[in-house]
Write a protein that holds these residues in place. Structure first.
Motif, mmCIF file in Angstrom:
data_model
loop_
_atom_site.group_PDB
_atom_site.id
_atom_site.type_symbol
_atom_site.label_atom_id
_atom_site.label_comp_id
_atom_site.label_asym_id
_atom_site.label_seq_id
_atom_site.Cartn_x
_atom_site.Cartn_y
_atom_site.Cartn_z
ATOM 1 N N PRO A 1 0.818 -1.227 0.000
ATOM 2 C CA PRO A 1 0.000 0.000 0.000
ATOM 3 C C PRO A 1 0.849 1.273 0.000
ATOM 4 C CG PRO A 1 -0.853 -1.586 1.580
ATOM 5 C CD PRO A 1 0.458 -2.122 1.099
ATOM 6 N N ARG A 2 1.955 1.248 0.760
ATOM 7 C CA ARG A 2 2.806 2.445 0.808
ATOM 8 C C ARG A 2 3.521 2.663 -0.520
ATOM 9 N NH1 ARG A 2 3.005 6.812 1.612
ATOM 10 N NH2 ARG A 2 4.718 7.994 2.486
ATOM 11 N N MET A 3 3.972 1.566 -1.140
ATOM 12 C CA MET A 3 4.632 1.681 -2.438
ATOM 13 C C MET A 3 3.658 2.162 -3.501
ATOM 14 S SD MET A 3 6.982 -1.754 -2.341
ATOM 15 C CE MET A 3 7.493 -1.586 -4.032
ATOM 16 N N LYS A 4 2.409 1.707 -3.419
ATOM 17 C CA LYS A 4 1.391 2.102 -4.388
ATOM 18 C C LYS A 4 1.088 3.597 -4.299
ATOM 19 C CE LYS A 4 -3.197 0.662 -5.933
ATOM 20 N NZ LYS A 4 -4.359 -0.186 -5.628
ATOM 21 N N ALA A 5 1.158 4.135 -3.088
ATOM 22 C CA ALA A 5 0.860 5.559 -2.887
ATOM 23 C C ALA A 5 2.058 6.455 -3.149
ATOM 24 C CB ALA A 5 0.358 5.776 -1.457
#
Length: 199
Positions: A14-18
């Motif tokens: 999720p952090r990489m996606k954001a």
């Protein structure tokens, strides 16, 4: 192990996606209902460029020391006359060092005009060969070894008992296995750069 890697990747996704959206927002781009703002881009640029320039300039002056024979991890050039014990750096061309010249860092151990003395002694391993011990005045500088770490034969510096000539310095270290003036002789001062430990 594979299960742990999968769990870590799932948690980080999720952090990489954001990350792209966060970067765009930080640099002034329009994201979601946030309008574009070029001032953020110029503010970030004003902060990043000086830091990056100083880092590049600083790192270009720093040399990492890869040898265990010197008690330093990073050194930088400093002005001044080389004194006994100073760190010095130079390019070494020698078959033991490899096919290309390599940058090495050593200490200045015996200066021009100081008396360098070589004493040959029979090796204590029972084999018919000699080793050389070197002294600068009364200070012991080190002794030769017949072979290097990779098994290559090491030739010793045959010096006798005489002063270091003008314009040369005997370089070495406290490490018994160091490759230094015991094998290739004093180094011309013009080839040496005075260094200072920073790490």
């Amino acid at each position: 192990m594979l299960r742990l890697a999968c769990l870590a990747a799932r948690a980080a996704w999720p952090r990489m996606k954001a990350l792209p959206a966060d970067a765009a927002l930080a640099l002034g781009g329009a994201v979601g209902d946030q309008p574009a703002d070029s001032r953020r881009f110029w503010t970030m640029l004003a902060l990043i460029l000086p830091v990056a320039s100083l880092t590049w300039f600083g790192l270009s002056k720093v040399t990492l020391v890869m040898s265990p024979s010197i008690d330093a991890w990073a050194v930088t050039p400093v002005p001044g006359t080389i004194a006994r014990g100073d760190l010095v750096q130079f390019m070494l061309s020698h078959p033991v060092a490899g096919p290309r010249p390599v940058s090495v860092t050593k200490r200045a151990l015996c200066l021009p005009g100081e008396r360098l003395r070589e004493i040959e002694r029979t090796a204590v391993d029972g084999k018919p060969r000699k080793r050389s011990w070197y002294y600068c005045g009364r200070s012991f500088l080190g002794a030769t070894r017949p072979f290097g770490r990779n098994g290559q034969a090491l030739g010793a510096l045959h010096w006798g008992d005489r002063p270091i000539p003008p314009g040369y310095i005997y370089v070495g270290s406290d490490h018994a296995g160091g490759f230094d003036s015991r094998y290739f002789g004093p180094v011309r001062i013009k080839r040496l750069t005075r260094m200072e430990r920073i790490l």
